[in-house]
Scaffold this motif. Structure first.
Motif, mmCIF file in Angstrom:
data_model
loop_
_atom_site.group_PDB
_atom_site.id
_atom_site.type_symbol
_atom_site.label_atom_id
_atom_site.label_comp_id
_atom_site.label_asym_id
_atom_site.label_seq_id
_atom_site.Cartn_x
_atom_site.Cartn_y
_atom_site.Cartn_z
ATOM 1 N N SER A 110 0.881 -1.218 0.178
ATOM 2 C CA SER A 110 -0.001 0.065 0.144
ATOM 3 C C SER A 110 0.951 1.239 0.046
ATOM 4 C CB SER A 110 -0.967 -0.008 1.085
ATOM 5 O OG SER A 110 -0.289 0.018 2.483
ATOM 6 N N HIS A 111 1.938 1.238 0.785
ATOM 7 C CA HIS A 111 3.107 2.362 0.698
ATOM 8 C C HIS A 111 3.293 2.592 -0.855
ATOM 9 C CE1 HIS A 111 6.457 4.959 1.759
ATOM 10 N NE2 HIS A 111 6.873 4.243 0.841
ATOM 11 N N PHE A 112 3.573 1.542 -1.558
ATOM 12 C CA PHE A 112 4.442 1.909 -3.027
ATOM 13 C C PHE A 112 3.186 2.522 -3.879
ATOM 14 C CE2 PHE A 112 8.104 0.045 -1.499
ATOM 15 C CZ PHE A 112 9.083 0.600 -2.089
ATOM 16 N N ILE A 113 2.047 1.856 -3.863
ATOM 17 C CA ILE A 113 0.800 2.085 -4.508
ATOM 18 C C ILE A 113 0.593 3.929 -4.042
ATOM 19 C CG2 ILE A 113 -1.641 2.197 -4.772
ATOM 20 C CD1 ILE A 113 -1.293 -0.697 -4.175
ATOM 21 N N LEU A 114 0.375 4.384 -3.155
ATOM 22 C CA LEU A 114 0.145 5.628 -2.736
ATOM 23 C C LEU A 114 1.418 6.784 -3.212
ATOM 24 C CD1 LEU A 114 -1.668 6.107 0.555
ATOM 25 C CD2 LEU A 114 -2.636 5.860 -1.910
ATOM 26 N N ARG A 115 2.606 5.978 -3.014
ATOM 27 C CA ARG A 115 3.793 6.567 -3.486
ATOM 28 C C ARG A 115 3.756 6.924 -4.866
ATOM 29 N NH1 ARG A 115 9.860 4.258 -2.887
ATOM 30 N NH2 ARG A 115 9.403 4.442 -1.016
ATOM 31 N N LEU A 116 3.129 6.078 -5.756
ATOM 32 C CA LEU A 116 2.773 6.235 -7.057
ATOM 33 C C LEU A 116 1.791 7.386 -7.283
ATOM 34 C CD1 LEU A 116 3.766 5.759 -10.162
ATOM 35 C CD2 LEU A 116 2.350 3.631 -9.981
ATOM 36 N N ALA A 117 0.793 7.206 -6.373
ATOM 37 C CA ALA A 117 -0.523 7.995 -6.842
ATOM 38 C C ALA A 117 0.005 9.428 -6.267
ATOM 39 C CB ALA A 117 -1.555 7.540 -6.054
ATOM 40 N N TYR A 118 0.997 9.641 -5.045
ATOM 41 C CA TYR A 118 1.106 10.869 -4.495
ATOM 42 C C TYR A 118 2.415 11.776 -4.985
ATOM 43 C CZ TYR A 118 -3.110 10.964 -1.683
ATOM 44 O OH TYR A 118 -4.362 11.001 -1.386
ATOM 45 N N CYS A 119 3.131 11.201 -6.043
ATOM 46 C CA CYS A 119 4.223 11.943 -6.501
ATOM 47 C C CYS A 119 3.866 12.758 -7.675
ATOM 48 C CB CYS A 119 5.189 10.592 -7.041
ATOM 49 S SG CYS A 119 4.694 10.027 -8.551
ATOM 50 N N GLN A 120 2.639 13.010 -8.065
ATOM 51 C CA GLN A 120 2.225 13.719 -9.177
ATOM 52 C C GLN A 120 2.369 15.324 -8.884
ATOM 53 O OE1 GLN A 120 -1.523 12.120 -11.200
ATOM 54 N NE2 GLN A 120 -1.344 10.751 -9.232
ATOM 55 N N THR A 121 2.250 15.759 -7.874
ATOM 56 C CA THR A 121 2.523 17.178 -7.661
ATOM 57 C C THR A 121 3.135 17.589 -6.266
ATOM 58 O OG1 THR A 121 0.333 17.492 -6.418
ATOM 59 C CG2 THR A 121 0.256 17.706 -8.738
ATOM 60 N N SER A 250 0.382 7.355 -20.139
ATOM 61 C CA SER A 250 -0.109 6.667 -21.459
ATOM 62 C C SER A 250 -0.820 5.433 -21.342
ATOM 63 C CB SER A 250 1.135 6.437 -22.035
ATOM 64 O OG SER A 250 1.979 5.331 -21.476
ATOM 65 N N ASP A 251 -1.084 4.946 -20.081
ATOM 66 C CA ASP A 251 -1.773 3.712 -19.834
ATOM 67 C C ASP A 251 -3.284 4.060 -19.406
ATOM 68 O OD1 ASP A 251 -3.128 1.465 -18.999
ATOM 69 O OD2 ASP A 251 -1.077 0.429 -18.827
ATOM 70 N N GLU A 252 -4.312 3.961 -20.264
ATOM 71 C CA GLU A 252 -5.438 4.150 -19.852
ATOM 72 C C GLU A 252 -6.006 3.690 -18.651
ATOM 73 O OE1 GLU A 252 -7.902 1.841 -23.389
ATOM 74 O OE2 GLU A 252 -7.771 4.025 -23.371
ATOM 75 N N ARG A 253 -5.541 2.429 -18.335
ATOM 76 C CA ARG A 253 -6.061 1.819 -17.130
ATOM 77 C C ARG A 253 -5.753 2.271 -15.902
ATOM 78 N NH1 ARG A 253 -3.748 -3.774 -19.130
ATOM 79 N NH2 ARG A 253 -1.883 -2.377 -19.437
ATOM 80 N N LEU A 254 -4.201 2.688 -15.922
ATOM 81 C CA LEU A 254 -3.706 2.986 -14.739
ATOM 82 C C LEU A 254 -4.065 4.330 -14.251
ATOM 83 C CD1 LEU A 254 0.032 1.484 -14.868
ATOM 84 C CD2 LEU A 254 -1.969 0.626 -13.538
ATOM 85 N N GLN A 255 -3.865 5.323 -15.319
ATOM 86 C CA GLN A 255 -3.875 6.805 -14.779
ATOM 87 C C GLN A 255 -5.427 7.193 -14.218
ATOM 88 O OE1 GLN A 255 -4.436 9.384 -18.324
ATOM 89 N NE2 GLN A 255 -4.330 11.317 -17.191
ATOM 90 N N PRO A 256 -6.605 6.624 -14.742
ATOM 91 C CA PRO A 256 -7.774 7.147 -13.931
ATOM 92 C C PRO A 256 -7.759 6.401 -12.476
ATOM 93 C CG PRO A 256 -8.415 6.477 -15.988
ATOM 94 C CD PRO A 256 -7.016 5.954 -15.739
ATOM 95 N N LEU A 257 -6.946 5.304 -12.262
ATOM 96 C CA LEU A 257 -7.107 4.561 -10.899
ATOM 97 C C LEU A 257 -6.112 5.463 -10.113
ATOM 98 C CD1 LEU A 257 -6.928 0.899 -10.397
ATOM 99 C CD2 LEU A 257 -5.359 2.307 -9.042
ATOM 100 N N LEU A 258 -5.170 5.823 -10.456
ATOM 101 C CA LEU A 258 -4.068 6.633 -9.816
ATOM 102 C C LEU A 258 -4.508 7.966 -9.361
ATOM 103 C CD1 LEU A 258 -0.833 5.239 -11.310
ATOM 104 C CD2 LEU A 258 -1.753 4.781 -8.872
ATOM 105 N N ASN A 259 -4.994 8.786 -10.554
ATOM 106 C CA ASN A 259 -5.832 9.910 -10.157
ATOM 107 C C ASN A 259 -6.880 9.974 -9.265
ATOM 108 O OD1 ASN A 259 -4.209 11.267 -11.913
ATOM 109 N ND2 ASN A 259 -5.690 11.060 -13.613
ATOM 110 N N SER A 489 -14.909 4.115 -12.501
ATOM 111 C CA SER A 489 -15.602 3.158 -13.288
ATOM 112 C C SER A 489 -14.453 2.553 -14.377
ATOM 113 C CB SER A 489 -16.519 3.784 -14.330
ATOM 114 O OG SER A 489 -15.829 4.951 -15.180
ATOM 115 N N THR A 490 -13.332 3.300 -14.727
ATOM 116 C CA THR A 490 -12.355 2.685 -15.544
ATOM 117 C C THR A 490 -11.738 1.465 -14.825
ATOM 118 O OG1 THR A 490 -11.860 4.819 -16.658
ATOM 119 C CG2 THR A 490 -10.157 3.238 -16.778
ATOM 120 N N ALA A 491 -11.553 1.615 -13.495
ATOM 121 C CA ALA A 491 -10.740 0.598 -12.507
ATOM 122 C C ALA A 491 -11.671 -0.625 -12.512
ATOM 123 C CB ALA A 491 -10.388 1.156 -11.133
ATOM 124 N N ARG A 492 -13.129 -0.262 -12.501
ATOM 125 C CA ARG A 492 -13.825 -1.630 -12.203
ATOM 126 C C ARG A 492 -13.862 -2.291 -13.530
ATOM 127 N NH1 ARG A 492 -17.045 2.410 -9.496
ATOM 128 N NH2 ARG A 492 -18.327 2.619 -11.104
#
Length: 516
Positions: A110-121, A250-259, A489-492
């Protein structure tokens, strides 16, 4: 999906070593594949934990008994590691529920997932680092002395405790240079011998004894050195991870999920229209003064004064009104009556603005039933420009202008000072919660504020006028209790893909995490 050959063996060995320890610096990324449902559940649970860390850090003295107790309970309820035990995991009797291995695995991934999501700004990185550092401080302080020493050596922090003989020889120096150390307590204290360049903060504050290039740090203060190291490593890792964002986007599956994760709201879903008709148009003015959060109160005031709001303001305020019970017919009547008092006649409103109101309610366009904005969405997306009135006043207003607003709304000088201190520390939701407490004359709100509509509901409950509404929203909340773990919805849609495609997706994450 199972690993094959040498890679699987390496992954298993690495995980066994990592999860065999009660605490880590998160230096190695996870090396296994997980399902998207587990991916998102882990991330949302950690986000809940970090938000608890933020709230407790303002409400209580960090490392106090009450702070530690509440944080431990939250970690326990979310199935994260919460009390390190002496000895290995294999030495202890099995307990019902998730094992210690499962909890440490969840913590790591979970730490690494949020690391990827929260590195954006920069704002996201700053918030994430602060909460992770506070969580790490709590966990390190809970370690047994032997575990602390093992942790230091395992992470190449070669700080050893001094011998009894050396401590006796330096006893007077240690007592005079270390706060809270007396002739009695020094005998029971461990002191760490640390190169002075690794402890510049405590040297600068003259809190330790310095001799021959080494500082002697009491047991309770070694956490300062470790935290500096952890903060430095995490800050560097986030900067490196941010370089992977173009590939992620560039990956339409990952971007909405991380955003979704970086803007995640982990409370009730206020899109359910169980409250329709619970308020009338005549009530809005009085409700705005006593039960609207400051962001909505300023939007309502700007609308009444200017008889117009730009698109960002109409969306933020319109969805909020929808969430508290305004029907589509009421909303059309409300916006039309206000706009025609300004420079927009009824015909122009019907042609240019009525469509967007119906669109909010899912009656036009894609027929999407839009959800009222959460605090995170208001704070982090679509910042207001000149002439706009949307956004979060605690995040987007100049401090002096915010002070004037609070004075106008009769907030006490001491209350204004408390709010501005929270704003200074970038605790915007906590500043809004403090505003709630001050305007409702309560010392400690019994909820953690995450949503403007939550503010309204809690206010109505407190004022005794929202009992009927509470009965309706309770049913909505029960039906939505798992909504925060479902994501976009994209993640689902991605979760429904064949296992092979999911495996390919998580393998892509591997490369992103490796760069960090």
């Amino acid at each position: 999906m199972l690993f094959s050959g040498r890679r699987r063996k390496l992954a298993v060995n690495a995980q066994t070593e990592i999860y065999g320890q009660p605490l880590q610096f998160y230096g190695q990324p996870p090396l296994e594949n997980i399902s998207l449902s587990e991916f998102e559940t882990f991330a949302v649970d950690r986000l809940k934990l970090l938000k608890t860390v933020e709230t407790l850090g303002v409400s209580y003295v960090k490392a106090s008994e009450q702070y530690s107790f509440k944080l431990m309970n939250e970690s326990k309820s979310l199935n994260f590691p919460y009390r390190p035990e002496a000895g290995s995991m294999d030495d202890r009797k099995p307990q019902p529920g998730p094992t210690e291995y499962d909890k440490r695995r969840k913590d790591h991934i979970s730490h690494f997932i949020l690391r990827l999501a929260y590195c954006q700004t920069e704002d996201l990185r700053r918030w994430f680092i602060q909460q992770e550092v506070d969580l790490f401080r709590h966990r390190f302080s809970e370690l047994h002395p032997k575990q602390k020493l093992e942790f230091l050596h395992r992470n190449n922090l070669q700080y050893d405790t001094i011998s009894v003989e050396e401590k006796k020889a330096l006893q007077d120096k240690l007592i005079s240079s270390s706060a809270g150390i007396s002739g009695i307590t020094v005998e029971d204290q461990d002191f760490y011998k640390v190169p002075f360049q690794d402890a510049l903060d405590v040297v600068r504050m003259r809190k330790v004894y310095l001799k021959a290039g080494y500082v002697y740090i009491p047991h309770q203060d070694i956490v300062t050195i470790v935290l500096n190291d952890f903060r430095t490593r995490l800050s560097k890792a986030l900067a490196l991870t941010a370089r992977s964002l173009p590939a992620v986007h560039s990956d339409e599956r990952l971007q909405p999920l991380l955003n979704h994760l970086s803007h995640a709201y982990v409370g009730q879903d206020y899109s359910i229209q169980k409250n329709v008709g619970k308020i009338s148009l005549e009530q809005i003015d009085s409700l705005s003064a006593k039960s609207f959060p400051l962001c909505m109160r300023q939007l309502h005031q700007a609308l009444r004064e200017n008889h117009h709001l730009r698109h960002g303001g109409r969306m933020q305020y319109g969805l909020f009104l929808k969430g508290i019970g305004l029907s589509l017919e009421q909303a059309l009547q409300f916006w039309r009556s206000e706009f025609i008092r300004g420079k927009v006649d009824a015909d122009k409103f019907d042609k240019a603005y009525a469509y967007s109101v119906r669109h909010m309610f899912g009656k036009e366009g894609k027929r999407t039933d839009y959800t009222p904005f959460s605090c995170m969405k208001v704070i982090l997306s679509n910042p207001p420009s000149q002439g706009d009135h949307h956004g979060c006043p605690f995040r987007h207003s100049d401090p002096e202008l915010l002070k004037q607003k609070l004075q106008f709304y009769k907030v006490s000088p001491s209350g204004i000072h408390q709010i501005l201190e929270l704003v200074k520390g970038m605790h915007y939701q906590l500043a809004c919660q403090k505003y709630f407490e001050l305007t409702h004359n309560v010392e400690d709100a019994t909820f953690s504020l995450n949503h403007p509509n939550q503010y309204f509901t809690e206010s109505q409950k407190l004022l005794g006028t929202g009992r009927d509404m509470k009965r309706e929203t309770d049913g909505a909340q029960r039906s939505q209790e798992n909504a925060s773990t479902k994501g976009s919805s994209t993640a689902r849609e991605a979760a429904a893909k064949p296992p092979q495609q999911i495996a390919e997706m998580t393998e892509e994450l591997d490369s992103f995490f490796q760069d960090a």
